[in-house]
Design a protein around this motif. Structure first.
Motif, PDB file in Angstrom:
ATOM      1  N   THR A 105     -39.319  56.605 -44.711  1.00  0.00           N
ATOM      2  CA  THR A 105     -39.342  56.418 -43.341  1.00  0.00           C
ATOM      3  C   THR A 105     -37.943  56.126 -42.671  1.00  0.00           C
ATOM      4  O   THR A 105     -37.614  56.276 -41.384  1.00  0.00           O
ATOM      5  CB  THR A 105     -40.090  55.058 -42.954  1.00  0.00           C
ATOM      6  N   PHE A 144     -43.338  56.912 -49.532  1.00  0.00           N
ATOM      7  CA  PHE A 144     -42.122  56.829 -50.016  1.00  0.00           C
ATOM      8  C   PHE A 144     -41.943  56.508 -51.463  1.00  0.00           C
ATOM      9  O   PHE A 144     -43.022  56.399 -52.023  1.00  0.00           O
ATOM     10  CB  PHE A 144     -41.493  55.802 -49.475  1.00  0.00           C
ATOM     11  N   CYS A 202     -38.608  52.608 -46.768  1.00  0.00           N
ATOM     12  CA  CYS A 202     -39.584  52.438 -46.310  1.00  0.00           C
ATOM     13  C   CYS A 202     -39.251  51.114 -45.194  1.00  0.00           C
ATOM     14  O   CYS A 202     -40.325  50.646 -44.800  1.00  0.00           O
ATOM     15  CB  CYS A 202     -40.685  51.621 -47.000  1.00  0.00           C
ATOM     16  N   MET A 243     -41.418  51.272 -42.022  1.00  0.00           N
ATOM     17  CA  MET A 243     -42.874  51.736 -42.297  1.00  0.00           C
ATOM     18  C   MET A 243     -43.893  51.068 -41.270  1.00  0.00           C
ATOM     19  O   MET A 243     -44.811  51.701 -40.684  1.00  0.00           O
ATOM     20  CB  MET A 243     -43.227  51.058 -43.589  1.00  0.00           C
ATOM     21  N   VAL A 303     -50.418  53.925 -44.965  1.00  0.00           N
ATOM     22  CA  VAL A 303     -49.326  54.067 -46.106  1.00  0.00           C
ATOM     23  C   VAL A 303     -50.324  54.485 -47.204  1.00  0.00           C
ATOM     24  O   VAL A 303     -51.260  53.707 -47.770  1.00  0.00           O
ATOM     25  CB  VAL A 303     -48.594  52.540 -46.308  1.00  0.00           C
TER      26      VAL A 303
END
Length: 236
Positions: free
Chosen positions: A44, A71, A79, A82, A94
């Motif tokens: 991300t 990730f 992340c 996220m 996720v």
């Protein structure tokens, strides 16, 4: 900092931001977007990169259509944004390995993550993503990589990290630059897990290495992974 977008394989895009202040010659932070029926983001970026990365995705697909957020392991550059993406994409989830979910993500993610078993394959519709556990390789207990089976792209995270700002893809050897980056950052866990993981990934015979920091690689990627394994075997 300007974000660059390059298509490195069929409907697979690299978003790259060069930060000259990191290290002796600057450093790139790369995210990868898989444009499929169920779009997937690998890395991300940090929270500060969210506006640029989300804008880059929006030039390909509406951000709210993002389905999977992935990730390599739990670090800010992988992340950090996220939960910002979870807020922007109401159907996004996720997806990570079981260990990463148990140790961190069941608590950190604003929506429950999907747990993936080692070698589990996600059919995104047009692309097939294989999850591969690589604990402690290059670091972090919950480390993993993703392999896109239809194009042969290995999303290898921090493996093969380089300094500087190179092209999105190169056929030039990256093992020596990766060894120099290790000399600077000492980021890799120097234990048997790293070369073992590299040899295992080489068996996939990937066509492309999608590297998080530095250029990606096209060519004999299996040999490059084995050569990097040799570097770490020698350092041990």
């Amino acid at each position: 900092m300007a974000l660059r977008t390059d298509e490195i394989a069929d409907r697979i895009y690299r978003f790259s931001t060069f930060v000259p202040e990191v290290g002796p010659s600057g450093f790139t932070f790369n995210q990868f977007f898989v444009d499929a029926e169920e779009p997937l983001l690998f890395h991300t970026g940090m929270r500060a990169l969210f506006p640029d990365v989300s804008a880059a995705i929006a030039r390909i697909r509406p951000v709210e259509q993002l389905r999977w957020i992935t990730f390599g392991h739990v670090e800010a550059d992988e992340c950090g944004a996220m939960n910002l993406f979870l807020a922007a994409a109401p159907h996004a989830v996720v997806a990570h390995g079981v260990l990463g979910c148990e140790v961190s993500l069941d608590d950190l993610a604003d929506r429950p993550p999907r747990r993936l078993a080692d070698n589990e394959v996600m059919d995104l519709g047009g692309h097939r993503i294989q999850h591969i556990d690589t604990p402690h390789a290059p670091h972090n207990w919950e480390s993993r990589v993703l392999y896109e089976q239809t194009t042969g792209v290995l999303f290898c995270g921090d493996l093969m990290t380089q300094l500087g700002d190179g092209p999105a893809l190169t056929g030039t050897d990256l093992v020596e630059p990766a060894a120099r980056a290790e000399d600077v950052f000492h980021a890799t866990s120097l234990g048997p897990a790293v070369p073992a993981a590299l040899h295992r990934l080489a068996e996939l015979r990937p066509a492309t290495l999608a590297v998080m920091h530095g250029s990606g690689f096209t060519g004999d990627a299996a040999r490059a992974l084995r050569d990097l394994a040799t570097v770490y075997e020698q350092r041990m």
